[in-house]
Motif scaffolding. Structure first.
Motif, PDB file in Angstrom:
ATOM      1  N   SER A 177     -29.938  29.339  13.476  1.00 40.66           N
ATOM      2  CA  SER A 177     -28.512  29.701  13.420  1.00 40.66           C
ATOM      3  C   SER A 177     -28.331  31.068  14.063  1.00 40.66           C
ATOM      4  CB  SER A 177     -27.980  29.675  11.992  1.00 40.66           C
ATOM      5  OG  SER A 177     -28.863  30.292  11.133  1.00 40.66           O
ATOM      6  N   PRO A 178     -27.154  31.289  14.656  1.00 39.06           N
ATOM      7  CA  PRO A 178     -26.964  32.528  15.425  1.00 39.06           C
ATOM      8  C   PRO A 178     -27.033  33.770  14.546  1.00 39.06           C
ATOM      9  CG  PRO A 178     -25.199  30.963  15.826  1.00 39.06           C
ATOM     10  CD  PRO A 178     -25.971  30.446  14.669  1.00 39.06           C
ATOM     11  N   HIS A 183     -25.939  37.329  12.991  1.00 35.81           N
ATOM     12  CA  HIS A 183     -24.644  37.887  12.570  1.00 35.81           C
ATOM     13  C   HIS A 183     -24.341  39.147  13.355  1.00 35.81           C
ATOM     14  CE1 HIS A 183     -23.518  35.663   8.905  1.00 35.81           C
ATOM     15  NE2 HIS A 183     -24.799  35.442   8.765  1.00 35.81           N
ATOM     16  N   PHE A 235     -21.039  38.504  19.509  1.00 34.47           N
ATOM     17  CA  PHE A 235     -20.305  37.240  19.663  1.00 34.47           C
ATOM     18  C   PHE A 235     -20.717  36.228  18.583  1.00 34.47           C
ATOM     19  CE2 PHE A 235     -19.247  33.235  21.929  1.00 34.47           C
ATOM     20  CZ  PHE A 235     -17.908  33.506  22.174  1.00 34.47           C
ATOM     21  N   GLY A 236     -21.946  36.390  18.073  1.00 33.19           N
ATOM     22  CA  GLY A 236     -22.442  35.487  17.028  1.00 33.19           C
ATOM     23  C   GLY A 236     -21.619  35.552  15.754  1.00 33.19           C
ATOM     24  N   ASN A 237     -20.950  36.686  15.524  1.00 35.45           N
ATOM     25  CA  ASN A 237     -20.111  36.807  14.324  1.00 35.45           C
ATOM     26  C   ASN A 237     -19.013  35.760  14.291  1.00 35.45           C
ATOM     27  OD1 ASN A 237     -21.134  38.879  12.735  1.00 35.45           O
ATOM     28  ND2 ASN A 237     -20.379  40.408  14.189  1.00 35.45           N
ATOM     29  N   LEU A 238     -18.536  35.426  15.492  1.00 31.32           N
ATOM     30  CA  LEU A 238     -17.403  34.499  15.601  1.00 31.32           C
ATOM     31  C   LEU A 238     -17.723  33.146  14.957  1.00 31.32           C
ATOM     32  CD1 LEU A 238     -14.611  34.625  16.852  1.00 31.32           C
ATOM     33  CD2 LEU A 238     -15.553  33.661  18.945  1.00 31.32           C
ATOM     34  N   VAL A 239     -18.948  32.663  15.188  1.00 34.67           N
ATOM     35  CA  VAL A 239     -19.291  31.353  14.653  1.00 34.67           C
ATOM     36  C   VAL A 239     -19.299  31.370  13.122  1.00 34.67           C
ATOM     37  CG1 VAL A 239     -21.820  31.547  14.643  1.00 34.67           C
ATOM     38  CG2 VAL A 239     -20.787  29.330  14.997  1.00 34.67           C
ATOM     39  N   TRP A 240     -19.676  32.524  12.550  1.00 36.96           N
ATOM     40  CA  TRP A 240     -19.746  32.606  11.094  1.00 36.96           C
ATOM     41  C   TRP A 240     -18.372  32.781  10.456  1.00 36.96           C
ATOM     42  CZ3 TRP A 240     -23.926  31.099   8.676  1.00 36.96           C
ATOM     43  CH2 TRP A 240     -25.155  31.132   9.356  1.00 36.96           C
TER      44      TRP A 240
END
Lengths: 661, 193
Positions: free
Chosen positions: B128-129, B131, B134-139
């Motif tokens: 999983s990406p 945190h 840009f990875g914050n966006l998915v969370w």
């Protein structure tokens, strides 16, 4: 000969569908009934041609006619006859033909059922279904033709079927999934017709209600069967890994489930009319999107077909569907506005709205997680993965919230619910939930929050459902004086939709129990020699024997593979429990591709799950993966209850007696 | 009773089972061969096996750097790992040896261990990406979707409820039509069926 005929029929069906669409369109323009009849017959003929063409391909698969590229690629002379059927949907070309064949069967049914009904809607229903059929026929005819020949004698034997597909569940799962996907074309076509003609009352909803329920049932069962396949075939010990292709099947299920709930509001209160149109449009689009995902190569998945040029065509087809629908929705927005209004936050209508919101939020979350790697790569240039840990983390709270609404929703009164009524209905189930959660927490020493909430909600919702049945039966018994059992069945008979729905909910609750059991799963890797006894938890595993079976030694049962087998004698708590054979297969027609056959001893409470990783035939050393999985059987049992509830809702007795879908 | 007996078994400590830590380790990295799931979800092959061995050695209570280096050498001297379809190793064995020598140490956190593999195989190896950035966006997106959904429904319901409350009240009671009243009662009952 059959191949040439099949190919010709496929071409003819394309031409007939084009004519059918044009003729039905002319009817809508000039009102001359002859054009409608002609269009209807053309599309009927086209559908029959597709069915015959599919039968042709199936015959060639069964005959092992390796002069067809498709047959040579997805079967071999050694492939067991039963699995030659699976060859039909094992590859891109066959699966597209299979898709359009199911659609054709549905089209024939729709035309037959509505031959004297819905005169205004039917031309547009026919045109919409015709366009969908035409799209898939174009793919089958011009891009992925299953009847592409190869010179005779060039291929003496085929490449065989993927070993993972050689499982009995794979004979059922793909057809059910296709039925579930394609079935949504029918309510979608009626919705389109309603928007085009302006016949926006509840007729299109009522006409397709059973279609939708049957389709939803197929899709639900297909998804769970897919999980069952993963459980017994892939050998990693679970049944759902949030793979993009698994997600592709879940997306339309989520919006489809929202739709079958929200149409109830339209039927009873004439509300949510735009919303229902949006939901069915989105659900149908997601079925096409799922097909796009598996065929375009945009996402990486073990289940996906190889990347082909088809993705572009699917993409533009999705754009066409969305643009057409959005234009129609904008044009009809005023006529689709609700006549009735919501009256309270705490009423069944609002409950349905929250339920719908949650389903759509779940769909968007799954879609977001599935597509995020593509977005991320486009924006940052870095390839990333969004795997199961992400989905488990974000979807578990949403799932629990949905479980809560499953219990609460049906107890809310229409229009508004008083605080007194809320207290009266919820107190006992809540107390039951708290007591059972307390017992569960104390006995299992569970301290994790989600399993505790899950058990609380499972008991709460189950108690609500049982109380509803109890109260209803008691009231009926008091009213009619009949016995309790008779009163119970009368209750079901009189309120099929409501009580069938409760049974479906009970099935879902049972599945949640199965999902919750996952927190207790245990796994061990063992290296054993013959005669070794190893203790895993409360199981003693004795490795008693090993041997090799080949197509030569066992031609009847192992025509296309060799198998290394170990025998394990299992004792539980010191007493003999069972004997299991774990297998590692090597498919001779697939370059000796290995595949593990899970050996499983399942009970209501736990499954003993053993996979043979490797076996050295010289030394006898075996590497085993042993898992003790908890409560998994409840997932499969819940499926049966879900099917039962759906059949009650559908009034299957009535259907058998001849009532149409 | 069976249930209670069954549940009691859950409380047993299973000696030979993998620890929570081992299971967690297997779930934070994808199988490098095909992306068909995390190491825990994927059938064992030589690549996933080697990666697991490295991870277990890195988190072993007795940290043995020499053993860790040997495991890295064994895993990344296999040319196959550079030709994988999903997440091939992108660093040469020499680069990996240098990196391991300088960066791998006792007491590494799970995040640090994943970072080692992400350096070798690329970000795609994380299950999983991260945190960050840009990875914050998915969370955060699921939460945003949920909040927007709740907000929209709240607005809709409030608007409708207010609108109804604002309707003028007639001074005189409406005419009582018993037939209409019976019909309404019947329809309300039907709604609950």
């Amino acid at each position: 000969m059959i191949a040439i005929l099949g190919n010709t029929l496929l071409l003819m069906s394309f031409a007939f569908t084009v004519y059918g669409i044009l003729s039905a369109t002319l009817y809508t323009a000039n009102g001359n009934r002859k054009f409608m009849l002609s269009g209807e017959r053309a599309i009927l003929s086209s559908s029959v041609f597709v069915i015959l063409s599919t039968i042709g391909l199936l015959i060639e698969l069964l005959r092992s006619n390796f002069t067809l590229e498709y047959v040579a690629r997805y079967s071999s002379a050694e492939t067991p006859t039963l699995y030659k059927f699976s060859g039909l949907w094992a590859g891109m070309q066959g699966s597209l033909l299979f898709w359009v064949m199911i659609l054709s069967v549905f089209i024939i049914m729709v035309i037959y059922q509505n031959r004297n009904r819905h005169q205004k809607l039917m031309p547009w229903v026919l045109i919409t279904l015709g366009v969908i059929q035409l799209f898939f026929l174009a793919m089958s005819n011009f891009f992925e033709n299953p009847f592409t020949p190869i010179p005779a004698g060039m291929v003496m034997n085929g490449m065989g079927l993927n070993p993972l597909l050689q499982n009995p569940v794979m004979l059922i799962h793909p057809p059910l999934l296709y039925l579930g996907f394609i079935g949504f074309s029918i309510p979608f076509a009626f919705g389109m017709a309603a928007m085009i003609t302006g016949e926006l009352d509840t007729v299109w909803i009522r006409t397709t209600r059973r279609w939708t329920l049957v389709t939803w049932l197929f899709l639900s069962v297909a998804i769970i069967m897919g999980g069952r396949w993963a459980y017994v075939e892939l050998g990693w010990g679970g049944y759902w890994a949030w793979d993009p292709v698994e997600n592709a099947s879940l997306l339309p299920w989520l919006t489809g489930t929202a739709y079958i709930h929200s149409v109830l509001i339209q039927e009873k209160k004439n509300m949510l009319r735009i919303w229902n149109m949006v939901l069915i449009m989105v659900t149908f689009t997601l079925t096409i999107f799922g097909t796009y995902l598996t065929r375009s190569g945009v996402v990486s998945s073990v289940h996906a077909f190889a990347a082909t040029d088809l993705g572009v065509w699917f993409f533009w087809f999705i754009v066409l569907i969305l643009v057409t629908n959005i234009i129609l929705l904008v044009i009809r927005r005023k006529e689709l506005a609700s006549v009735n209004r919501l009256e309270s936050f705490v009423g069944r209508e609002s409950g349905f709205l929250f339920n719908n919101m949650l389903f759509v939020a779940m769909m968007l979350t799954v879609l977001w997680g599935t597509m995020y790697p593509i977005l991320s790569e486009a924006v940052t240039g870095t390839k990333i993965t969004v795997g199961s840990p992400y989905f488990n983390r974000v979807m578990i709270p949403l799932g629990l919230l949905l479980l809560f609404l499953t219990g609460v929703g049906p107890l809310l009164a229409w229009r508004r619910t008083t605080t007194r009524s809320l207290r009266r209905n919820f107190t006992l189930p809540f107390i039951v939930g708290l007591i059972l959660t307390g017992i569960f927490g104390a006995v299992s020493k569970m301290t994790l929050i989600y399993p505790l909430i899950s058990v609380l909600l499972i008991s709460f919702v189950a108690a609500i459902i049982f109380l509803e049945f109890f109260k209803g039966t008691k009231a009926r018994h008091r009213m009619t004086g009949a016995g309790y059992l008779k009163s119970f069945f009368e209750l079901l008979e009189k309120n099929r939709s409501r009580y069938g729905g409760y049974i479906v909910h009970l099935g879902i609750v049972m599945m949640f129990l199965g999902f919750t059991g996952k927190v207790f799963d245990k796994e061990a890797d063992l290296s054993m020699n013959q005669g070794d006894i190893k203790t895993v938890g409360h199981y003693d595993i004795e490795y008693t024997d090993y041997w090799l079976e080949t197509p030569e030694t066992n031609p009847d049962t192992r025509s296309n593979h060799a198998a290394k087998i170990v025998t394990l004698k299992i004792s539980k708590n010191g007493s003999y429990y069972t004997t299991l054979n774990a297998e590692r297969r090597f498919y001779t027609d697939q370059n000796n591709q290995p595949s593990s056959e899970v050996s499983l001893k399942a009970t209501l409470f736990e499954d003993l799950y053993i996979v043979l990783g490797s076996l050295d035939l010289h030394s006898g050393n075996a590497i085993l993966k042993v898992r003790v999985n908890h409560l998994v059987s409840w997932v499969w049992l819940g499926t049966f209850v879900l099917i039962l509830g759906s059949l009650v809702s559908l009034n299957i007795g009535g259907l058998i007696k001849g009532k149409s879908l | 009773m069976k249930w209670l007996t069954g549940l009691l078994f859950l409380a047993l400590i299973f000696g030979q089972f993998k620890s929570e830590k081992e299971l967690k380790l297997e779930s934070i990295l994808m199988a490098p061969c095909c992306g068909g799931g995390t190491l825990a979800e994927h059938e064992e092959n030589r690549y996933s096996h080697d990666m697991k061995q490295i991870m277990f050695a890195l988190t072993d209570s007795v940290f043995d750097k020499q053993k860790v280096k040997e495991l890295f050498d064994e895993a990344y001297s296999d040319r196959g790992i550079y030709q994988l379809h999903f997440a091939p190793a992108t660093k040469s064995l020499k680069e990996i040896q240098k990196y391991v020598d300088e960066n791998v140490h006792a007491g590494m956190t799970l995040d640090e261990i994943v970072d080692v593999f992400a350096w070798i195989h690329g970000e795609v190896i994380r299950s999983s990406p991260k945190h960050e950035g840009f990875g914050n966006l998915v969370w955060y997106m699921p939460l945003i979707i949920l909040l927007v959904g709740v907000g929209v429904i709240t607005l809709i319901v409030r608007r409708f409820v207010k609108r109804q409350k604002a309707q003028p009240v007639t001074a005189q009671a409406p005419d009582f039509d018993p037939e209409l009243s019976a019909k309404i009662e019947k329809e309300i009952k039907e709604l609950d069926l």
